[in-house]
Design an enzyme around this catalytic site. Structure first.
Site, mmCIF file in Angstrom:
data_model
loop_
_atom_site.group_PDB
_atom_site.id
_atom_site.type_symbol
_atom_site.label_atom_id
_atom_site.label_comp_id
_atom_site.label_asym_id
_atom_site.label_seq_id
_atom_site.Cartn_x
_atom_site.Cartn_y
_atom_site.Cartn_z
ATOM 1 N N GLN A 1 -29.690 -39.061 56.022
ATOM 2 C CA GLN A 1 -30.863 -37.684 55.713
ATOM 3 C C GLN A 1 -29.540 -36.459 55.669
ATOM 4 O OE1 GLN A 1 -34.285 -37.006 57.859
ATOM 5 N NE2 GLN A 1 -34.644 -35.274 56.786
ATOM 6 N N PHE A 2 -29.169 -36.202 54.344
ATOM 7 C CA PHE A 2 -28.267 -35.164 54.232
ATOM 8 C C PHE A 2 -28.826 -33.799 54.404
ATOM 9 C CE2 PHE A 2 -30.313 -34.817 50.390
ATOM 10 C CZ PHE A 2 -29.924 -33.526 49.595
ATOM 11 N N THR A 3 -30.254 -33.661 54.399
ATOM 12 C CA THR A 3 -30.583 -32.277 54.716
ATOM 13 C C THR A 3 -30.461 -32.022 56.182
ATOM 14 O OG1 THR A 3 -32.936 -33.409 55.135
ATOM 15 C CG2 THR A 3 -32.454 -32.760 52.835
#
Length: 148
Positions: free
Chosen positions: A78-80
């Site tokens: 989850q790059f966010t």
């Protein structure tokens, strides 16, 4: 590297209406890779995930790790998580590792996890995922291993 871990009674990840990863009791970990992360961060995060004491012992205290309970580990990219949200009304993803580097390090974390623990499942990097979970507690912690 950031790991947002949630103690769960069960969790799963679907891509295109197909389950790609699922666990029963254990940890669902959303993983964010930051610029500057490398093998040292993946090793340290995994060490902390497997040893972090978030499960209750017989006295109701958080004294047991996922290893102690023989639980599952569901790793979801989850790059966010690496977003900078300090100002404005839109997140900046400048702190996040470039996609190729994020995928490489996420896959390295998964490989290390599978070598160290028999109960590992994953989401799919770059895919639109539907994550389902039953958070037990609720118990949620953010672990961060700073870039070098």
């Amino acid at each position: 590297m950031i790991g947002l871990l949630q103690r769960v009674t069960r969790a799963s990840v679907e891509v295109d209406a197909h389950t790609v990863g699922a666990i029963d009791a254990g940890l669902l970990v959303l993983v964010g890779v930051e610029r500057g992360d490398g093998p040292a961060q993946t090793e340290r995060l995994l060490e902390r995930l497997l040893g972090y004491r978030v499960f209750e012992d017989a006295e109701g205290r958080m004294n047991l790790s996922v290893r102690d309970i023989q639980g599952g580990l569901l790793l979801v990219p989850q790059f966010t998580l690496a977003a900078d949200t300090r100002k404005g009304m839109r997140p900046s993803f400048t702190p996040a590792a470039p996609p190729e580097e994020g995928e490489r390090l996420f896959n390295e974390l998964v490989s290390q996890a599978r070598n160290a623990w028999p109960h590992v499942a994953t989401g799919r990097f770059g895919a639109h995922m539907v994550v389902s979970l039953i958070n037990d507690g609720p118990v949620t912690f953010q672990l961060r291993v700073p870039p070098a």
